[in-house]
Every structure is written in C-alpha cells, then in structure tokens.
Design a protein around this motif. Structure first.
Motif, PDB file in Angstrom:
ATOM      1  N   LEU A   1      66.388   1.989 -47.797  1.00 25.73           N
ATOM      2  CA  LEU A   1      66.353   0.884 -48.740  1.00 25.73           C
ATOM      3  C   LEU A   1      67.167   1.218 -49.993  1.00 25.73           C
ATOM      4  O   LEU A   1      67.868   0.361 -50.508  1.00 25.73           O
ATOM      5  N   GLU A   2      67.076   2.448 -50.448  1.00 27.56           N
ATOM      6  CA  GLU A   2      67.869   2.838 -51.620  1.00 27.56           C
ATOM      7  C   GLU A   2      69.362   2.721 -51.332  1.00 27.56           C
ATOM      8  O   GLU A   2      70.134   2.289 -52.188  1.00 27.56           O
ATOM      9  N   ALA A   3      69.787   3.096 -50.139  1.00 29.38           N
ATOM     10  CA  ALA A   3      71.201   2.978 -49.766  1.00 29.38           C
ATOM     11  C   ALA A   3      71.618   1.514 -49.692  1.00 29.38           C
ATOM     12  O   ALA A   3      72.712   1.144 -50.136  1.00 29.38           O
ATOM     13  N   TYR A   4      70.740   0.667 -49.167  1.00 31.79           N
ATOM     14  CA  TYR A   4      71.028  -0.770 -49.095  1.00 31.79           C
ATOM     15  C   TYR A   4      71.205  -1.330 -50.501  1.00 31.79           C
ATOM     16  O   TYR A   4      72.146  -2.075 -50.769  1.00 31.79           O
ATOM     17  N   LYS A   5      70.297  -0.954 -51.412  1.00 32.02           N
ATOM     18  CA  LYS A   5      70.396  -1.441 -52.782  1.00 32.02           C
ATOM     19  C   LYS A   5      71.680  -0.959 -53.456  1.00 32.02           C
ATOM     20  O   LYS A   5      72.336  -1.721 -54.172  1.00 32.02           O
ATOM     21  N   ALA A   6      72.048   0.296 -53.211  1.00 34.55           N
ATOM     22  CA  ALA A   6      73.275   0.825 -53.809  1.00 34.55           C
ATOM     23  C   ALA A   6      74.489   0.017 -53.347  1.00 34.55           C
ATOM     24  O   ALA A   6      75.412  -0.231 -54.119  1.00 34.55           O
ATOM     25  N   LYS A   7      74.466  -0.412 -52.112  1.00 32.45           N
ATOM     26  CA  LYS A   7      75.601  -1.155 -51.555  1.00 32.45           C
ATOM     27  C   LYS A   7      75.590  -2.626 -51.958  1.00 32.45           C
ATOM     28  O   LYS A   7      76.630  -3.204 -52.265  1.00 32.45           O
ATOM     29  N   VAL A  13      66.571  -7.348 -48.266  1.00 27.80           N
ATOM     30  CA  VAL A  13      67.162  -7.160 -46.939  1.00 27.80           C
ATOM     31  C   VAL A  13      66.738  -8.322 -46.050  1.00 27.80           C
ATOM     32  O   VAL A  13      65.545  -8.612 -45.937  1.00 27.80           O
ATOM     33  N   PRO A  14      67.682  -9.012 -45.407  1.00 24.63           N
ATOM     34  CA  PRO A  14      67.294 -10.078 -44.478  1.00 24.63           C
ATOM     35  C   PRO A  14      66.418  -9.528 -43.355  1.00 24.63           C
ATOM     36  O   PRO A  14      66.651  -8.422 -42.864  1.00 24.63           O
ATOM     37  N   THR A  15      65.414 -10.287 -42.976  1.00 29.06           N
ATOM     38  CA  THR A  15      64.511  -9.830 -41.918  1.00 29.06           C
ATOM     39  C   THR A  15      65.243  -9.659 -40.594  1.00 29.06           C
ATOM     40  O   THR A  15      64.766  -8.965 -39.709  1.00 29.06           O
ATOM     41  N   THR A  16      66.413 -10.247 -40.484  1.00 22.54           N
ATOM     42  CA  THR A  16      67.205 -10.134 -39.256  1.00 22.54           C
ATOM     43  C   THR A  16      68.106  -8.896 -39.255  1.00 22.54           C
ATOM     44  O   THR A  16      68.885  -8.715 -38.324  1.00 22.54           O
ATOM     45  N   SER A  17      67.978  -8.059 -40.278  1.00 23.72           N
ATOM     46  CA  SER A  17      68.826  -6.867 -40.393  1.00 23.72           C
ATOM     47  C   SER A  17      68.195  -5.636 -39.747  1.00 23.72           C
ATOM     48  O   SER A  17      68.015  -4.606 -40.393  1.00 23.72           O
ATOM     49  N   GLY A  18      67.822  -5.762 -38.504  1.00 21.56           N
ATOM     50  CA  GLY A  18      67.340  -4.613 -37.744  1.00 21.56           C
ATOM     51  C   GLY A  18      66.069  -3.987 -38.279  1.00 21.56           C
ATOM     52  O   GLY A  18      65.201  -4.661 -38.842  1.00 21.56           O
ATOM     53  N   LYS A  19      65.981  -2.675 -38.122  1.00 18.72           N
ATOM     54  CA  LYS A  19      64.766  -1.950 -38.483  1.00 18.72           C
ATOM     55  C   LYS A  19      64.460  -2.028 -39.973  1.00 18.72           C
ATOM     56  O   LYS A  19      63.297  -2.151 -40.368  1.00 18.72           O
ATOM     57  N   LEU A  20      65.484  -1.952 -40.815  1.00 25.17           N
ATOM     58  CA  LEU A  20      65.249  -2.013 -42.257  1.00 25.17           C
ATOM     59  C   LEU A  20      64.694  -3.377 -42.650  1.00 25.17           C
ATOM     60  O   LEU A  20      63.754  -3.471 -43.433  1.00 25.17           O
ATOM     61  N   GLY A  21      65.261  -4.443 -42.110  1.00 21.61           N
ATOM     62  CA  GLY A  21      64.760  -5.783 -42.404  1.00 21.61           C
ATOM     63  C   GLY A  21      63.317  -5.959 -41.972  1.00 21.61           C
ATOM     64  O   GLY A  21      62.501  -6.542 -42.692  1.00 21.61           O
TER      65      GLY A  21
END
Length: 94
Positions: A1-7, A13-21
């Motif tokens: 999640l921290e990497a997603y936020k950095a990017k 995160v969209p719920t359709t974005s795999g495991k992270l979502g």
C-alpha cells in the motif's frame, strides 16, 4: 500500500486491482465492523498505521467525520490542489 501511495499519491486502490485492491477493501470492512462493535481483525494499531499514511476509511461524501475533517473538506482540499496543478501545467491530466 505504501508503494501504491508513492506512485499514485493516495491509498484509494480500486477493488479490481488484484490482491492489494481486495486487501484494502477488507480493511475498510473490518474497520466498519469494529466501529459497529462487532469483532473483526482490525486493531487500534492497524488503524493508526493506515491513518498515518492517509488511508481513507470511506470514499463516500455522506460519511461524517474522519480525523476532524469531513470528506467534503478533503474533497475541497484536493480540488484546490487540482486548480494549482492546472494553473502550473495548463491541464488537469494528472
């Protein structure tokens, strides 16, 4: 999640974005359950860690107060950031 936020600059995160979502969606569900007094996997430590990186528990404007700010105030702040971006770059394609 921290990497997603950095990017992406946010934790939505969209719920359709795999495991992270799926994981982000589960955290919101666990949080709602805990607020309703129902046992869940959400601990105070998890809440603090997620909030420390700007995690939003709900993405709906009709939810009331989160950390002293309403989501509408958060929306207004982001809108002003977008206005500043447009003034600098001439567009809103962010």
């Amino acid at each position: 999640l921290e990497a997603y936020k950095a990017k992406h600059g946010h934790c939505n995160v969209p719920t359709t974005s795999g495991k992270l979502g799926s994981w982000v969606n589960s955290q919101r569900q666990y949080y709602r359950l805990s607020k309703e007094g129902i046992s869940s996997m959400m601990t105070d430590e998890c809440v603090q860690r997620l909030e420390s990186i700007g995690f939003q528990w709900s993405l709906y404007f009709d939810d009331v107060i989160r950390g002293g700010k309403t989501l509408m105030k958060i929306w207004d702040a982001r809108f002003h950031e977008l206005e500043a971006y447009k003034a600098k770059h001439g567009h809103c394609n962010v």
